[in-house]
Design a protein around this motif. Structure first.
Motif, PDB file in Angstrom:
ATOM      1  N   GLY A  59       0.814  -1.203   0.035  1.00 58.93           N
ATOM      2  CA  GLY A  59      -0.088   0.008  -0.045  1.00 58.93           C
ATOM      3  C   GLY A  59       0.891   1.386  -0.011  1.00 58.93           C
ATOM      4  N   ILE A  60       1.768   1.220   0.869  1.00 61.81           N
ATOM      5  CA  ILE A  60       2.668   2.284   1.122  1.00 61.81           C
ATOM      6  C   ILE A  60       3.523   2.741  -0.365  1.00 61.81           C
ATOM      7  N   ALA A  61       3.720   1.599  -0.935  1.00 60.54           N
ATOM      8  CA  ALA A  61       4.438   1.869  -2.204  1.00 60.54           C
ATOM      9  C   ALA A  61       3.484   2.335  -3.316  1.00 60.54           C
ATOM     10  N   ALA A  62       2.452   2.083  -3.253  1.00 62.30           N
ATOM     11  CA  ALA A  62       1.385   2.456  -4.350  1.00 62.30           C
ATOM     12  C   ALA A  62       1.253   4.106  -3.977  1.00 62.30           C
ATOM     13  N   ALA A  63       0.963   4.392  -2.595  1.00 55.22           N
ATOM     14  CA  ALA A  63       0.547   5.739  -2.063  1.00 55.22           C
ATOM     15  C   ALA A  63       1.687   6.787  -2.539  1.00 55.22           C
ATOM     16  N   SER A  64       3.080   6.190  -2.667  1.00 55.57           N
ATOM     17  CA  SER A  64       4.114   6.828  -2.957  1.00 55.57           C
ATOM     18  C   SER A  64       4.146   7.688  -4.534  1.00 55.57           C
ATOM     19  N   ILE A  65       3.501   6.560  -5.184  1.00 57.46           N
ATOM     20  CA  ILE A  65       3.423   7.163  -6.654  1.00 57.46           C
ATOM     21  C   ILE A  65       2.122   7.422  -7.230  1.00 57.46           C
ATOM     22  N   GLY A 115       2.723  -0.701  -6.690  1.00 57.74           N
ATOM     23  CA  GLY A 115       4.173  -0.286  -6.693  1.00 57.74           C
ATOM     24  C   GLY A 115       4.930  -0.778  -7.907  1.00 57.74           C
ATOM     25  N   LYS A 116       4.230  -1.592  -8.827  1.00 54.26           N
ATOM     26  CA  LYS A 116       4.912  -2.089  -9.882  1.00 54.26           C
ATOM     27  C   LYS A 116       4.162  -1.772 -11.003  1.00 54.26           C
ATOM     28  N   ASN A 117       4.718  -1.325 -12.404  1.00 45.95           N
ATOM     29  CA  ASN A 117       3.896  -1.210 -13.421  1.00 45.95           C
ATOM     30  C   ASN A 117       3.150  -2.523 -13.735  1.00 45.95           C
ATOM     31  N   ALA A 118       2.031  -2.334 -14.465  1.00 43.07           N
ATOM     32  CA  ALA A 118       1.536  -3.625 -15.105  1.00 43.07           C
ATOM     33  C   ALA A 118       0.180  -2.946 -16.074  1.00 43.07           C
ATOM     34  N   TYR A 159      -1.149 -13.405  -1.009  1.00 43.53           N
ATOM     35  CA  TYR A 159       0.206 -13.410  -1.472  1.00 43.53           C
ATOM     36  C   TYR A 159       0.487 -12.751  -2.866  1.00 43.53           C
ATOM     37  N   THR A 160      -0.352 -12.935  -3.777  1.00 44.04           N
ATOM     38  CA  THR A 160      -0.414 -12.361  -5.230  1.00 44.04           C
ATOM     39  C   THR A 160      -1.460 -11.204  -5.170  1.00 44.04           C
ATOM     40  N   TYR A 161      -2.587 -11.475  -4.344  1.00 41.18           N
ATOM     41  CA  TYR A 161      -3.526 -10.195  -4.358  1.00 41.18           C
ATOM     42  C   TYR A 161      -3.339  -9.099  -3.695  1.00 41.18           C
ATOM     43  N   THR A 162      -3.603  -7.946  -4.430  1.00 44.42           N
ATOM     44  CA  THR A 162      -4.002  -6.731  -3.597  1.00 44.42           C
ATOM     45  C   THR A 162      -5.557  -6.443  -3.593  1.00 44.42           C
ATOM     46  N   PHE A 163      -6.131  -6.200  -2.550  1.00 38.71           N
ATOM     47  CA  PHE A 163      -7.829  -6.222  -2.386  1.00 38.71           C
ATOM     48  C   PHE A 163      -8.173  -4.671  -2.558  1.00 38.71           C
ATOM     49  N   LEU A 164      -8.896  -4.438  -3.391  1.00 35.78           N
ATOM     50  CA  LEU A 164      -9.356  -2.996  -3.916  1.00 35.78           C
ATOM     51  C   LEU A 164     -10.734  -2.828  -3.486  1.00 35.78           C
ATOM     52  N   MET A 165     -10.870  -1.505  -3.040  1.00 34.89           N
ATOM     53  CA  MET A 165     -12.121  -0.844  -2.863  1.00 34.89           C
ATOM     54  C   MET A 165     -12.637   0.185  -3.916  1.00 34.89           C
ATOM     55  N   ASN A 166     -13.523   0.097  -4.662  1.00 37.38           N
ATOM     56  CA  ASN A 166     -13.527   1.135  -5.880  1.00 37.38           C
ATOM     57  C   ASN A 166     -12.332   1.341  -6.435  1.00 37.38           C
ATOM     58  N   GLY A 167     -11.390   0.367  -6.881  1.00 37.14           N
ATOM     59  CA  GLY A 167     -10.254   0.742  -7.608  1.00 37.14           C
ATOM     60  C   GLY A 167      -9.176   1.154  -6.526  1.00 37.14           C
ATOM     61  N   LYS A 168      -9.244   1.168  -5.208  1.00 35.34           N
ATOM     62  CA  LYS A 168      -8.188   1.793  -4.481  1.00 35.34           C
ATOM     63  C   LYS A 168      -7.810   0.709  -3.519  1.00 35.34           C
ATOM     64  N   ASN A 169      -6.514   0.954  -3.277  1.00 32.31           N
ATOM     65  CA  ASN A 169      -6.086  -0.258  -2.142  1.00 32.31           C
ATOM     66  C   ASN A 169      -6.130   0.498  -0.854  1.00 32.31           C
ATOM     67  N   PRO A 170      -5.582  -0.480   0.058  1.00 34.02           N
ATOM     68  CA  PRO A 170      -5.848  -0.003   1.466  1.00 34.02           C
ATOM     69  C   PRO A 170      -5.074   1.396   2.031  1.00 34.02           C
ATOM     70  N   ALA A 171      -3.972   1.859   1.278  1.00 35.06           N
ATOM     71  CA  ALA A 171      -3.398   2.907   1.479  1.00 35.06           C
ATOM     72  C   ALA A 171      -3.960   4.021   0.879  1.00 35.06           C
ATOM     73  N   THR A 172      -4.373   4.196  -0.377  1.00 37.07           N
ATOM     74  CA  THR A 172      -4.991   5.274  -1.040  1.00 37.07           C
ATOM     75  C   THR A 172      -6.354   5.178  -0.563  1.00 37.07           C
ATOM     76  N   GLN A 173      -7.035   4.326  -0.029  1.00 34.24           N
ATOM     77  CA  GLN A 173      -8.428   4.300   0.333  1.00 34.24           C
ATOM     78  C   GLN A 173      -9.415   5.144  -0.450  1.00 34.24           C
ATOM     79  N   PHE A 174     -10.549   4.348  -0.484  1.00 37.31           N
ATOM     80  CA  PHE A 174     -11.797   4.857  -1.182  1.00 37.31           C
ATOM     81  C   PHE A 174     -12.310   5.730   0.151  1.00 37.31           C
ATOM     82  N   LYS A 175     -13.096   6.912  -0.076  1.00 40.74           N
ATOM     83  CA  LYS A 175     -13.633   7.826   0.966  1.00 40.74           C
ATOM     84  C   LYS A 175     -15.093   8.070   0.658  1.00 40.74           C
ATOM     85  N   ALA A 176     -15.982   7.641   1.620  1.00 32.34           N
ATOM     86  CA  ALA A 176     -17.193   7.948   1.599  1.00 32.34           C
ATOM     87  C   ALA A 176     -17.814   8.879   2.574  1.00 32.34           C
TER      88      ALA A 176
END
Ligand SMILES: [Cu+2]
Length: 577
Positions: free
Chosen positions: A9-15, A56-59, A240-257
């Motif tokens: 999550g942190i890795a993703a947040a930093s980009i 944190g990785k391009n895909a 191990y392989t999955y990042t779980f998303l809520m409205n496309g956001k990971n737990p670090a970037t967080q969807f906000k309602a």
């Protein structure tokens, strides 16, 4: 696992900015209003490759209109919608409108409803919207759903709904992997436990010895070993392989309602994951469930619910404090979670509660009934141990469902290499919250709590019944129905105009969310006056479940498990003539 998810999550947040776009909702009372929403009667959807960075990785994702999740489509009940879907991929694609009642040619299943959408081509779907509520859409081609081809559908009702809310949000859950889906599938085929690190070790065995004594720990272990199964076999594909998303956001970037204190907030949960069941709660808040799979249910107040792949639940919450609440969706195997914040202020974010311990499958999940073990019942296994099988069906609370007798249509059944186990004493377990949620101190929704808000007492009784076994061989990662995989199966023949009772018996240790296209599944929950109307029904491990289908749609329909990597085998073509 928890730490790993955090680090990702942190890795993703930093980009930031490289993550997928998903603008916060600015809803109004009857109108979900955000920039990722399309409204009207005519829609243009483009399926294409899109570079993303979620971990944190391009895909490269496959997306609808360049976003994960794709746009939320808002339709109006009673109107006709036209959807132009253009495929920019190098492979055939498709969109299936999940849970939507429509003509077979508009259902979007390549090979059954149409030929699929060839690269560079546009297919125009057009149909009348005859229902309301929360649904979703996804590709029905290959593994494209895993790589991003999905979005939510919200259908505004003609009539006023029987509950009040101030704000309305879609909460779409999914699982993302940087690995190619085909790679994941290959690994599962080679070693079904590849992604599961929760299996027992010598260390946990020693703990068990301390707890239970040597002989009891040993006999438990021996039994599981003989069955070549693991009591930690909760998920095939994990955090191990999955990042779980809520409205496309990971737990670090967080969807906000966003909410204002005292407001009633409607949350439309959609499970668009390829393989992940989620256990959802908002610590500190009760949730009132008002709809299941788009259909109104009698309101039921709970702390937590399990949402199977492809199910939807609408809940209403009323935050009482000016603080951020976590919308917390832990994976069923506790290998990670999706999370967002229900917050009065975008800069105020909730922190994640602790995940629950890794669940351990019990004899119940194996279709055994311990109270009956002495007299019989249990699970039979092709590879080794066989339980005594003298019959003793005790009367239980679902005796009524048990005793319903309709003419049974016999279907072919094959036991052999395709099946490595069989539930000997499958029970209706509608009031069982399921593995990992039993006796956790919280009020957990079960299917027994779901009651249609409208009376179904005048609904026709079934004309006949079919019994289908969900079968598999874990070792070879082969899934099937009645021991026969899709490629070797004959279509199921339903007769136009009939009402059919379908009973599933799950001979495997996994939950299978079964989805029938084109027609509703009216779930028996013990109250015939309020059969709950669903499109996706979870069949718990070792359990049995029944539902009724009014066969009112001619043509070819798909009928399958919605776990993406189970689908190839656990699938049937249904022909209605
Ligand atoms: Cu399945």
């Amino acid at each position: 696992m928890q730490r790993r998810t955090f680090v990702k999550g942190i890795a993703a947040a930093s980009i930031m900015g490289m993550t997928t776009t998903n603008i916060e909702a600015k809803p109004t009372r009857e109108n979900i209003n955000n920039s990722n929403v399309l409204t009207g009667n005519e829609f243009f959807l483009d399926i294409d490759y899109t570079p993303v960075n979620i971990t944190g990785k391009n895909a490269i994702a496959t997306t609808v209109n360049g976003q994960i999740a794709g746009p939320t489509l808002v339709w109006n009940e009673g109107e006709t919608v036209t959807l132009h879907v253009t495929n920019h991929l190098k492979k055939t694609s498709s969109i299936h409108w999940h849970g939507i009642i429509l003509p077979t040619g508009m259902d979007g299943v390549p090979g059954l409803s149409f030929d699929g959408i060839a690269p560079g081509e546009t297919f125009t779907y057009k149909f009348k919207v005859q229902q309301h509520g929360t649904y979703w859409y996804h590709s029905h081609s290959g593994f494209q759903e895993q790589t991003g081809v999905y979005g939510a559908i919200v259908i505004m009702p003609k009539k006023k709904e029987p509950f009040y809310y101030d704000k309305d949000y879609v909460v779409q859950l999914s699982d993302w992997s940087d690995e190619e889906p085909m790679e994941i599938y290959k690994k599962l085929k080679q070693m079904s436990g590849y992604y599961n690190f929760s299996q027992r070790t010598v260390g946990t065995f020693l703990d068990e010895v301390k707890e239970k004594g040597l002989s009891s720990a040993f006999s438990d272990r021996k039994m599981w070993n003989q069955m070549r199964m693991s009591d930690r076999d909760i998920s095939d594909v994990t955090g191990y392989t999955y990042t779980f998303l809520m409205n496309g956001k990971n737990p670090a970037t967080q969807f906000k309602a966003l909410f204002k204190k005292g407001e009633k907030i409607r949350l439309r949960f959609v499970n668009s994951a390829a393989m992940t069941f989620f256990d959802v709660r908002i610590p500190g808040l009760k949730m009132t469930v008002v709809a299941a799979d788009g259909n109104h249910v009698k309101p039921v107040s709970i702390d937590e619910f399990r949402i199977g792949v492809a199910e939807t639940y609408d809940v209403i919450v009323q935050p009482t404090d000016n603080k951020a609440y976590a919308i917390f969706a832990q994976g069923i195997d506790r290998s990670g979670y999706a999370m967002g914040s229900l917050t009065p202020n975008v800069s105020m974010l909730a922190s994640a509660p602790r995940m629950d311990p890794v669940p351990v499958l019990t004899h119940t999940d194996m279709g055994m009934n311990m109270s009956e073990m002495d007299q019989g019942g249990g699970m039979k296994c092709s590879s080794g141990m066989e339980m005594p099988s003298k019959k003793s069906m005790k009367k239980d609370k679902y005796a009524d469902m048990e005793s319903q007798k309709y003419p049974i249509t016999q279907l072919p059944m094959k036991r052999g290499l395709n099946t490595d186990m069989m539930a000997m004493s499958p029970k209706y377990r509608l009031d069982d919250p399921g593995v990992g949620l039993r006796n956790n101190g919280r009020m957990v929704l079960t299917y027994a709590d779901l009651k249609n808000i409208y009376s179904t007492s005048k609904d026709r009784k079934p004309d006949r019944e079919i019994i289908l076994h969900l079968t598999g061989n874990m070792e070879r990662y082969m899934w099937s129905i009645n021991g026969i995989k899709y490629a070797d199966s004959k279509p199921l023949e339903f007769h136009y105009g009939e009402r059919i009772r379908i009973t599933f018996i799950n001979d495997t240790m996994m939950n299978h969310p079964m989805h029938l296209h084109g027609m509703w599944s009216d779930l028996e929950t013990g109250d015939d006056n309020h059969l709950v109307r669903k499109h996706t029904i979870i069949v718990q491990p070792g359990a049995k479940i029944s539902y009724r289908v009014t066969v009112n749609a001619k043509g070819n329909w798909a009928y399958h498990c919605h776990m993406l990597y189970h689908m190839a085998g656990m699938f049937r073509k249904v022909v209605v003539a």
